[in-house]
Motif scaffolding. Structure first.
Motif, PDB file in Angstrom:
ATOM      1  N   ALA A  84       4.278  11.387   1.338  1.00 48.00           N
ATOM      2  CA  ALA A  84       5.402  12.037   2.003  1.00 48.00           C
ATOM      3  C   ALA A  84       6.105  11.037   2.930  1.00 48.00           C
ATOM      4  O   ALA A  84       5.461  10.148   3.487  1.00 48.00           O
ATOM      5  CB  ALA A  84       4.907  13.240   2.810  1.00 48.00           C
ATOM      6  N   ASP A  85       7.389  11.162   3.050  1.00 45.16           N
ATOM      7  CA  ASP A  85       8.207  10.295   3.925  1.00 45.16           C
ATOM      8  C   ASP A  85       8.081   8.813   3.558  1.00 45.16           C
ATOM      9  O   ASP A  85       8.189   7.941   4.413  1.00 45.16           O
ATOM     10  CB  ASP A  85       7.837  10.490   5.403  1.00 45.16           C
ATOM     11  N   ASP A 142      10.099   6.762   1.889  1.00 47.65           N
ATOM     12  CA  ASP A 142      11.296   5.947   2.154  1.00 47.65           C
ATOM     13  C   ASP A 142      11.370   5.531   3.618  1.00 47.65           C
ATOM     14  O   ASP A 142      11.655   4.379   3.932  1.00 47.65           O
ATOM     15  CB  ASP A 142      12.579   6.698   1.779  1.00 47.65           C
ATOM     16  N   GLN A 143      11.098   6.482   4.502  1.00 43.48           N
ATOM     17  CA  GLN A 143      11.146   6.198   5.941  1.00 43.48           C
ATOM     18  C   GLN A 143      10.077   5.181   6.331  1.00 43.48           C
ATOM     19  O   GLN A 143      10.334   4.234   7.071  1.00 43.48           O
ATOM     20  CB  GLN A 143      10.951   7.489   6.723  1.00 43.48           C
ATOM     21  N   SER A 144       8.878   5.372   5.830  1.00 42.33           N
ATOM     22  CA  SER A 144       7.772   4.475   6.139  1.00 42.33           C
ATOM     23  C   SER A 144       8.057   3.067   5.619  1.00 42.33           C
ATOM     24  O   SER A 144       7.866   2.078   6.339  1.00 42.33           O
ATOM     25  CB  SER A 144       6.486   5.013   5.524  1.00 42.33           C
ATOM     26  N   LEU A 145       8.524   2.951   4.373  1.00 46.11           N
ATOM     27  CA  LEU A 145       8.838   1.645   3.800  1.00 46.11           C
ATOM     28  C   LEU A 145       9.955   0.955   4.582  1.00 46.11           C
ATOM     29  O   LEU A 145       9.915  -0.256   4.803  1.00 46.11           O
ATOM     30  CB  LEU A 145       9.233   1.782   2.326  1.00 46.11           C
ATOM     31  N   GLU A 184       0.831  -1.203   0.000  1.00 43.09           N
ATOM     32  CA  GLU A 184       0.000   0.000   0.000  1.00 43.09           C
ATOM     33  C   GLU A 184       0.869   1.259   0.000  1.00 43.09           C
ATOM     34  O   GLU A 184       0.638   2.186  -0.770  1.00 43.09           O
ATOM     35  CB  GLU A 184      -0.906  -0.032   1.226  1.00 43.09           C
ATOM     36  N   GLU A 185       1.878   1.284   0.856  1.00 43.75           N
ATOM     37  CA  GLU A 185       2.782   2.436   0.949  1.00 43.75           C
ATOM     38  C   GLU A 185       3.585   2.599  -0.336  1.00 43.75           C
ATOM     39  O   GLU A 185       3.798   3.705  -0.818  1.00 43.75           O
ATOM     40  CB  GLU A 185       3.717   2.278   2.149  1.00 43.75           C
ATOM     41  N   PHE A 186       4.016   1.479  -0.900  1.00 43.22           N
ATOM     42  CA  PHE A 186       4.831   1.497  -2.120  1.00 43.22           C
ATOM     43  C   PHE A 186       4.071   2.139  -3.276  1.00 43.22           C
ATOM     44  O   PHE A 186       4.643   2.868  -4.084  1.00 43.22           O
ATOM     45  CB  PHE A 186       5.247   0.063  -2.479  1.00 43.22           C
ATOM     46  N   SER A 187       2.773   1.878  -3.353  1.00 46.89           N
ATOM     47  CA  SER A 187       1.983   2.413  -4.459  1.00 46.89           C
ATOM     48  C   SER A 187       1.413   3.805  -4.182  1.00 46.89           C
ATOM     49  O   SER A 187       0.917   4.461  -5.098  1.00 46.89           O
ATOM     50  CB  SER A 187       0.847   1.453  -4.816  1.00 46.89           C
ATOM     51  N   SER A 188       1.504   4.305  -2.944  1.00 48.17           N
ATOM     52  CA  SER A 188       0.876   5.584  -2.602  1.00 48.17           C
ATOM     53  C   SER A 188       1.740   6.796  -2.927  1.00 48.17           C
ATOM     54  O   SER A 188       1.220   7.876  -3.159  1.00 48.17           O
ATOM     55  CB  SER A 188       0.510   5.619  -1.115  1.00 48.17           C
ATOM     56  N   HIS A 189       3.046   6.658  -2.916  1.00 50.07           N
ATOM     57  CA  HIS A 189       3.982   7.758  -3.194  1.00 50.07           C
ATOM     58  C   HIS A 189       3.735   8.955  -2.270  1.00 50.07           C
ATOM     59  O   HIS A 189       3.809  10.101  -2.700  1.00 50.07           O
ATOM     60  CB  HIS A 189       3.913   8.192  -4.663  1.00 50.07           C
TER      61      HIS A 189
END
Length: 189
Positions: free
Chosen positions: A141-142, A144-147, A134-139
């Motif tokens: 803010a932050d 890289d940190q979240s992933l 989900e995070e990978f496809s959302s683009h």
């Protein structure tokens, strides 16, 4: 691999079919200088080469591929699963110290894990994978940190499952040894 040089927080996830389908389901042996990878296959069949050893696998499998390990795959067509790739810089502390502050084989030696789909730890691992997707496809803010944080949590959960299985196997061996000694005592007396 070129992308990992320019992005120190590099985390990538893709389905097995995305990469393998166009290559006739065969990924030739190669290695990554900076990537730690997790391959997960569901109810499938594959042959994986890790360094010079080949492992035929069937069913549900999670395979860890440490940085620098030569690996190649031959999947059955239409295999279901994914590959999670994380740069060594995202996992720098864990790679050096392991989880829990002690040395860990998890990041040094490839692990072949045959998970039980109903296992609580494995279900938690899959929830983290869903959050990574989900995070990978959302683009957002932050990203890289979240992933990076989600990847570390997913790997920690997988390592917990591995440690639990090792503990169960160790306890089983101890019980078996104790039972053998007990039988020997009965036969002697």
């Amino acid at each position: 691999d070129r992308t990992t040089q320019s992005s120190p927080g590099f985390v990538h996830i893709e389905d097995i079919a995305t990469r393998s389908k166009g290559l006739d389901w065969h990924i030739k042996p190669h290695r990554h200088n900076r990537l730690f990878q997790i391959l997960c296959i569901f109810d499938g069949e594959m042959e994986i080469q890790l360094n010079r050893e080949t492992h035929p696998l069937q069913g549900n499998w999670v395979v860890t591929i440490p940085v620098g390990v030569v690996h190649g795959f031959r999947f059955q067509p239409n295999s279901d699963g994914f590959v999670l790739s994380v740069t060594d810089s995202v996992l720098a502390e864990e790679i050096l110290q392991g989880f829990g502050g002690h040395s860990s084989e998890f990041f040094q030696i490839p692990q072949l894990i045959n998970p039980n789909k109903g296992d609580r730890q494995f279900q938690q691992f899959l929830r983290y994978i869903d959050l990574i997707r989900e995070e990978f496809s959302s683009h957002g803010a932050d990203q890289d940190q979240s992933l990076g944080l989600l990847s570390r949590l997913a790997l920690m959960t997988l390592n917990r499952q591995l440690q639990h299985k090792k503990l169960q196997a160790s306890l089983g061996q101890k019980e078996s040894l104790m039972l053998s000694k007990f039988r020997a005592l009965i036969e002697d007396h």
